[in-house]
Design a protein around this motif. Structure first.
Motif, PDB file in Angstrom:
ATOM      1  N   GLN A  75       0.051  -6.925   7.126  1.00  0.00           N
ATOM      2  CA  GLN A  75       0.375  -5.814   8.023  1.00  0.00           C
ATOM      3  C   GLN A  75       1.781  -5.266   7.765  1.00  0.00           C
ATOM      4  O   GLN A  75       2.688  -5.993   7.368  1.00  0.00           O
ATOM      5  N   TYR A  76       1.921  -3.950   7.975  1.00  0.00           N
ATOM      6  CA  TYR A  76       3.224  -3.300   7.956  1.00  0.00           C
ATOM      7  C   TYR A  76       4.154  -4.021   8.928  1.00  0.00           C
ATOM      8  O   TYR A  76       3.728  -4.435  10.005  1.00  0.00           O
ATOM      9  N   PRO A  77       5.438  -4.229   8.564  1.00  0.00           N
ATOM     10  CA  PRO A  77       6.175  -3.768   7.378  1.00  0.00           C
ATOM     11  C   PRO A  77       6.355  -4.836   6.304  1.00  0.00           C
ATOM     12  O   PRO A  77       7.412  -4.887   5.667  1.00  0.00           O
ATOM     13  N   ASP A  78       5.369  -5.686   6.117  1.00  0.00           N
ATOM     14  CA  ASP A  78       5.457  -6.733   5.092  1.00  0.00           C
ATOM     15  C   ASP A  78       5.875  -6.111   3.752  1.00  0.00           C
ATOM     16  O   ASP A  78       5.279  -5.125   3.311  1.00  0.00           O
ATOM     17  N   PRO A  79       6.892  -6.657   3.076  1.00  0.00           N
ATOM     18  CA  PRO A  79       7.400  -6.052   1.840  1.00  0.00           C
ATOM     19  C   PRO A  79       6.389  -6.021   0.706  1.00  0.00           C
ATOM     20  O   PRO A  79       6.549  -5.251  -0.248  1.00  0.00           O
ATOM     21  N   ARG A  80       5.327  -6.828   0.786  1.00  0.00           N
ATOM     22  CA  ARG A  80       4.313  -6.814  -0.270  1.00  0.00           C
ATOM     23  C   ARG A  80       3.577  -5.469  -0.328  1.00  0.00           C
ATOM     24  O   ARG A  80       3.002  -5.120  -1.367  1.00  0.00           O
ATOM     25  N   THR A 116     -13.739  -6.705   8.428  1.00  0.00           N
ATOM     26  CA  THR A 116     -12.832  -5.854   9.206  1.00  0.00           C
ATOM     27  C   THR A 116     -13.351  -4.418   9.338  1.00  0.00           C
ATOM     28  O   THR A 116     -12.618  -3.536   9.788  1.00  0.00           O
ATOM     29  N   ASP A 117     -14.618  -4.198   8.950  1.00  0.00           N
ATOM     30  CA  ASP A 117     -15.243  -2.876   9.045  1.00  0.00           C
ATOM     31  C   ASP A 117     -14.496  -1.822   8.240  1.00  0.00           C
ATOM     32  O   ASP A 117     -14.444  -0.653   8.630  1.00  0.00           O
ATOM     33  N   GLY A 118     -13.920  -2.226   7.124  1.00  0.00           N
ATOM     34  CA  GLY A 118     -13.245  -1.270   6.257  1.00  0.00           C
ATOM     35  C   GLY A 118     -14.217  -0.651   5.271  1.00  0.00           C
ATOM     36  O   GLY A 118     -15.326  -1.157   5.063  1.00  0.00           O
ATOM     37  N   ILE A 119     -13.821   0.450   4.643  1.00  0.00           N
ATOM     38  CA  ILE A 119     -14.632   1.064   3.596  1.00  0.00           C
ATOM     39  C   ILE A 119     -13.846   1.152   2.289  1.00  0.00           C
ATOM     40  O   ILE A 119     -14.310   1.715   1.321  1.00  0.00           O
ATOM     41  N   GLY A 120     -12.664   0.565   2.272  1.00  0.00           N
ATOM     42  CA  GLY A 120     -11.854   0.469   1.068  1.00  0.00           C
ATOM     43  C   GLY A 120     -10.750  -0.537   1.311  1.00  0.00           C
ATOM     44  O   GLY A 120     -10.281  -0.704   2.446  1.00  0.00           O
ATOM     45  N   LEU A 121     -10.354  -1.250   0.259  1.00  0.00           N
ATOM     46  CA  LEU A 121      -9.298  -2.253   0.411  1.00  0.00           C
ATOM     47  C   LEU A 121      -8.594  -2.436  -0.924  1.00  0.00           C
ATOM     48  O   LEU A 121      -9.233  -2.561  -1.967  1.00  0.00           O
ATOM     49  N   SER A 122      -7.274  -2.443  -0.889  1.00  0.00           N
ATOM     50  CA  SER A 122      -6.478  -2.653  -2.100  1.00  0.00           C
ATOM     51  C   SER A 122      -5.916  -4.065  -2.116  1.00  0.00           C
ATOM     52  O   SER A 122      -5.696  -4.679  -1.066  1.00  0.00           O
ATOM     53  N   ALA A 123      -5.672  -4.576  -3.322  1.00  0.00           N
ATOM     54  CA  ALA A 123      -5.174  -5.945  -3.469  1.00  0.00           C
ATOM     55  C   ALA A 123      -3.850  -6.201  -2.740  1.00  0.00           C
ATOM     56  O   ALA A 123      -3.692  -7.258  -2.119  1.00  0.00           O
ATOM     57  N   PRO A 124      -2.869  -5.276  -2.781  1.00  0.00           N
ATOM     58  CA  PRO A 124      -1.634  -5.567  -2.040  1.00  0.00           C
ATOM     59  C   PRO A 124      -1.853  -5.742  -0.543  1.00  0.00           C
ATOM     60  O   PRO A 124      -1.052  -6.399   0.122  1.00  0.00           O
TER      61      PRO A 124
END
Length: 211
Positions: A23-28, A57-65
């Motif tokens: 979650q924001y604001p994690d520097p990753r 999480t009911d998402g439709i896209g997810l990035s590795a970071p």
């Protein structure tokens, strides 16, 4: 193209336990994401786990970071809808071109729970990427799938969706962003790596995610 991209080592694709949303604001979420050159069982395991997280999480896209792994990888439901899942894996994606037509969508982000804002993006684009075996392919995306892809592609560039909104729209979510910054400080006992209050009126990123 600029300086040569860093390449992820095989060890950087490995993880223990279940992945969790960062979650924001994690520097990753702002870190440099390395190119993937290793197409092996570690990558397949990472992709499988990312699809699992996305569906949970009911998402439709997810990035590795967004799961704390800083490599150029996203998983994506090309239908852009919940329910029937048309799984697509995009490794080292690049945008070849995009339309002049700009549309606005109310975007949310798994790394910003409960926060939504209107973001303007091109309506369609052509994407070049590699699949889970390393084979290259092209895909044309239009409408909501194009918007979802651009949101996730931004993550691979260290760009967050509020970077692309107007100052007026930002004001509608400022308090919620501040709340996430406070929760981060309470959870980590470290100062927030970024503060939304430090953002003055400034230009939005150029090129809709192009590096």
């Amino acid at each position: 193209m600029g300086e040569e991209e860093a390449v992820a080592s095989p060890a950087e694709l490995q993880f223990e336990g279940r992945l969790k949303i960062v979650q924001y604001p994690d520097p990753r979420l702002r870190a440099k994401n390395k190119r993937v050159n290793t197409f092996d069982e570690s990558l397949k395991k990472l992709v499988d786990e990312m699809f699992d997280v996305m569906c949970r999480t009911d998402g439709i896209g997810l990035s590795a970071p967004q799961v704390g792994i800083n490599v150029q990888l996203m998983v994506f439901n090309s239908d852009g809808e919940h329910g029937e899942l048309e799984e697509i894996v995009l490794v080292n994606p690049r945008i070849n071109g995009y339309s002049r037509k700009i549309v606005s969508y109310k975007e949310g982000c798994l790394s910003f729970p409960g926060i939504y804002a209107d973001v303007e993006r091109p309506d369609s684009l052509n994407v070049d990427a590699q699949d889970i075996t390393g084979a290259r392919f092209e895909v044309n995306l239009t409408g909501l799938p194009a918007g979802v892809f651009q949101h996730e592609y931004d993550h691979l560039q260290g760009i967050l969706f509020f970077d692309r909104i107007s100052d007026e729209v930002l004001e509608t979510i400022r308090a919620k962003l501040q709340d996430l910054e406070k929760k981060y400080e309470e959870r980590t006992r470290k100062p927030s790596p970024e503060k939304i209050d430090a953002r003055m009126s400034r230009n939005k990123p150029v090129g809709f995610g192009k590096s």
